[in-house]
Design a protein around this motif. Sequence first.
Motif, PDB file in Angstrom:
ATOM      1  N   LEU A 163       0.819  -1.215   0.000  1.00  0.00           N
ATOM      2  CA  LEU A 163       0.000   0.000   0.000  1.00  0.00           C
ATOM      3  C   LEU A 163       0.855   1.268   0.000  1.00  0.00           C
ATOM      4  O   LEU A 163       2.001   1.276   0.457  1.00  0.00           O
ATOM      5  N   VAL A 164       0.243   2.319  -0.482  1.00  0.00           N
ATOM      6  CA  VAL A 164       0.879   3.640  -0.517  1.00  0.00           C
ATOM      7  C   VAL A 164       0.040   4.591   0.321  1.00  0.00           C
ATOM      8  O   VAL A 164      -1.191   4.620   0.200  1.00  0.00           O
ATOM      9  N   ILE A 165       0.692   5.372   1.177  1.00  0.00           N
ATOM     10  CA  ILE A 165      -0.016   6.339   2.023  1.00  0.00           C
ATOM     11  C   ILE A 165       0.080   7.733   1.420  1.00  0.00           C
ATOM     12  O   ILE A 165       1.159   8.178   1.011  1.00  0.00           O
ATOM     13  N   THR A 166      -1.058   8.404   1.346  1.00  0.00           N
ATOM     14  CA  THR A 166      -1.098   9.819   0.984  1.00  0.00           C
ATOM     15  C   THR A 166      -1.584  10.589   2.203  1.00  0.00           C
ATOM     16  O   THR A 166      -2.669  10.304   2.728  1.00  0.00           O
ATOM     17  N   SER A 167      -0.771  11.530   2.674  1.00  0.00           N
ATOM     18  CA  SER A 167      -1.160  12.335   3.833  1.00  0.00           C
ATOM     19  C   SER A 167      -2.129  13.429   3.398  1.00  0.00           C
ATOM     20  O   SER A 167      -1.829  14.205   2.475  1.00  0.00           O
ATOM     21  N   VAL A 168      -3.264  13.470   4.048  1.00  0.00           N
ATOM     22  CA  VAL A 168      -4.277  14.493   3.783  1.00  0.00           C
ATOM     23  C   VAL A 168      -4.048  15.642   4.751  1.00  0.00           C
ATOM     24  O   VAL A 168      -3.776  15.420   5.939  1.00  0.00           O
ATOM     25  N   LYS A 169      -4.140  16.861   4.264  1.00  0.00           N
ATOM     26  CA  LYS A 169      -3.873  18.010   5.125  1.00  0.00           C
ATOM     27  C   LYS A 169      -4.910  18.115   6.242  1.00  0.00           C
ATOM     28  O   LYS A 169      -5.999  17.536   6.163  1.00  0.00           O
ATOM     29  N   LYS A 170      -4.580  18.857   7.267  1.00  0.00           N
ATOM     30  CA  LYS A 170      -5.450  19.058   8.421  1.00  0.00           C
ATOM     31  C   LYS A 170      -6.827  19.542   7.960  1.00  0.00           C
ATOM     32  O   LYS A 170      -6.942  20.451   7.143  1.00  0.00           O
ATOM     33  N   ASN A 171      -7.871  18.899   8.455  1.00  0.00           N
ATOM     34  CA  ASN A 171      -9.270  19.218   8.133  1.00  0.00           C
ATOM     35  C   ASN A 171      -9.642  18.929   6.673  1.00  0.00           C
ATOM     36  O   ASN A 171     -10.653  19.415   6.179  1.00  0.00           O
ATOM     37  N   GLY A 172      -8.799  18.126   6.006  1.00  0.00           N
ATOM     38  CA  GLY A 172      -9.085  17.815   4.606  1.00  0.00           C
ATOM     39  C   GLY A 172     -10.365  17.014   4.427  1.00  0.00           C
ATOM     40  O   GLY A 172     -11.138  17.259   3.497  1.00  0.00           O
ATOM     41  N   PHE A 173     -10.607  16.057   5.307  1.00  0.00           N
ATOM     42  CA  PHE A 173     -11.826  15.265   5.213  1.00  0.00           C
ATOM     43  C   PHE A 173     -13.057  16.118   5.526  1.00  0.00           C
ATOM     44  O   PHE A 173     -14.102  15.961   4.910  1.00  0.00           O
ATOM     45  N   LYS A 174     -12.888  17.006   6.482  1.00  0.00           N
ATOM     46  CA  LYS A 174     -13.991  17.906   6.821  1.00  0.00           C
ATOM     47  C   LYS A 174     -14.337  18.794   5.620  1.00  0.00           C
ATOM     48  O   LYS A 174     -15.514  19.008   5.305  1.00  0.00           O
ATOM     49  N   ALA A 175     -13.311  19.289   4.946  1.00  0.00           N
ATOM     50  CA  ALA A 175     -13.540  20.133   3.768  1.00  0.00           C
ATOM     51  C   ALA A 175     -14.238  19.343   2.661  1.00  0.00           C
ATOM     52  O   ALA A 175     -15.131  19.867   1.975  1.00  0.00           O
ATOM     53  N   TYR A 176     -13.833  18.069   2.501  1.00  0.00           N
ATOM     54  CA  TYR A 176     -14.480  17.232   1.488  1.00  0.00           C
ATOM     55  C   TYR A 176     -15.957  17.030   1.813  1.00  0.00           C
ATOM     56  O   TYR A 176     -16.826  17.180   0.948  1.00  0.00           O
ATOM     57  N   MET A 177     -16.261  16.679   3.070  1.00  0.00           N
ATOM     58  CA  MET A 177     -17.655  16.462   3.466  1.00  0.00           C
ATOM     59  C   MET A 177     -18.476  17.737   3.298  1.00  0.00           C
ATOM     60  O   MET A 177     -19.643  17.701   2.883  1.00  0.00           O
ATOM     61  N   LYS A 178     -17.870  18.859   3.604  1.00  0.00           N
ATOM     62  CA  LYS A 178     -18.565  20.138   3.428  1.00  0.00           C
ATOM     63  C   LYS A 178     -18.846  20.403   1.957  1.00  0.00           C
ATOM     64  O   LYS A 178     -19.925  20.901   1.590  1.00  0.00           O
ATOM     65  N   SER A 179     -17.901  20.027   1.090  1.00  0.00           N
ATOM     66  CA  SER A 179     -18.057  20.285  -0.348  1.00  0.00           C
ATOM     67  C   SER A 179     -19.197  19.485  -0.962  1.00  0.00           C
ATOM     68  O   SER A 179     -19.756  19.880  -1.980  1.00  0.00           O
ATOM     69  N   ILE A 180     -19.540  18.349  -0.349  1.00  0.00           N
ATOM     70  CA  ILE A 180     -20.644  17.530  -0.879  1.00  0.00           C
ATOM     71  C   ILE A 180     -21.908  17.682  -0.033  1.00  0.00           C
ATOM     72  O   ILE A 180     -22.871  16.926  -0.183  1.00  0.00           O
ATOM     73  N   GLY A 181     -21.911  18.672   0.880  1.00  0.00           N
ATOM     74  CA  GLY A 181     -23.095  18.962   1.671  1.00  0.00           C
ATOM     75  C   GLY A 181     -23.408  17.943   2.740  1.00  0.00           C
ATOM     76  O   GLY A 181     -24.565  17.762   3.130  1.00  0.00           O
ATOM     77  N   LYS A 182     -22.358  17.260   3.259  1.00  0.00           N
ATOM     78  CA  LYS A 182     -22.591  16.227   4.276  1.00  0.00           C
ATOM     79  C   LYS A 182     -21.715  16.432   5.503  1.00  0.00           C
ATOM     80  O   LYS A 182     -21.230  15.473   6.101  1.00  0.00           O
TER      81      LYS A 182
END
Length: 496
Positions: free
Chosen positions: A453-472
Amino acid sequence: MSLKTFGAKIFAKVVKSQINKWANKPIETQQKVFEQLIATAKTTDFGKDHHFDKIKSYQDFVREVPVRDYEALKPYVNKVVGGEENVLWPGKPLYFAKTSGTTSGAKYIPLTKESMPTHVSGARNAILNYIAETGKAGFVSGKMIFLQGSPEMQEKNGIKLGRLSGIVAHYVPAYLQKNRLPSWETNCIEDWETKVDVIVEETLPEKMSVFSGIPSWLLMYFERLQEKTGKNVGELFPEFDLLIYGGVNFEPYRAKFDSLIGRKVDSIELFPASEGFFAYQDQQGEPGMLLRLDAGIFYEFIKSDEFFEENPKRLSIGEVEKDVNYVMIISTNAGLWGYNLGDTVMFTSVKPYRVIVSGRIKHYTSAFGEHVIAKEVEYAMKKAVQEHGVKINEFTVAPQINPPKGLAYHEWLIEFEEEPKNLDIFALSLDGYLQEQNSYYLDLISGKILKPLVITSVKKNGFKAYMKSIGKLGGQNKIPRLSNDRKIADALHQQL
């Protein structure tokens, strides 16, 4: 001891006795539920279409009622939404729990006068069972917070609709109203980030004893508390004794919670959904949650590795085994029949019947035939995090089928709170633990079909920003642990 604490202990003993009665007679309890469901719905449109008047046994039911997901049941649901009576269940529902559908927009899950009380009693009994087990009840005199959706509702053809957590807020018992936070006005705030900031202000002056919600959103709230005060949650609230959570596996978040709280607290895991309140943790230190066999829900199970076959075998509760991955099928007193919830479970015990949620039948990674499930990646993450002493906020896994060069691989997109000192060594540990869990994945790595496997580090609050972008952002929404495509992965890469 306060009067409320004393009363809670007495009530807990009574409820625990009731739980033991049905838990010790699981097959008889489910048979009784089955017979009541069929008899009650015999004259509904669905009952007539599926010959309920001729169903005398579980085998008859399997023959007459196919397994359906929401899309397949939708023609019946649309009639109910349109205002028709006696379609799936006698009369009309009390409410619709409105949820986000993956393929058809909004889903409307009926809640009836028979099913609604089971949603309320599920959470109540989980807490009372804990009191009966541990003897701890002092927390009932403190303030309790339940992070949930807005209680405001709309109306559709005379039936109220809203988010399940918001609907349940209308059923908080009177004896808890004064203890409960956030305030009604705060709960009605739709924007999740604004709501969390207001909740922080409301709770800081209070003697908080219980926190409840989905782990990822509780983390967000705890982080805001720490950012504002510079103190950990356990120090801010000395009376904090109990953490209640559900919706996702807690283990990947445990180290971060321990750090934010600063001390150990007891916890209760729940398994709630709009379709039913299925299980709760009934023993501290015991893996798995007690499956509620008396709550107006008849359960069936299909082995997940057989689910997509033409006629997979359907099993009743008396036929299941420990440590097998099953798709859970439900028929309920809200009018869901042979309904594929989409969740997969494993039994950790069959005396009594306890389950863990192992994932979603549609949330898996099997681009190369490995069929990796949520339980496996969560176990691997738990072990690697413990080994390397790191903390994570969130993660998801997706296949990389066509890399620019070299072999294909699994990409793990991880938002670290504290990155490991050596990311490559951490990745090798993670990969090794996944190979332990999934022999197909091990074979693919050993056979040089996949690279580790390969790890990609997501920046701080990146998942939160993604969820916000899709309205969830917020509420009961959560990131899928696995995908069989790169939709989420590609969206997260755009933020890098």
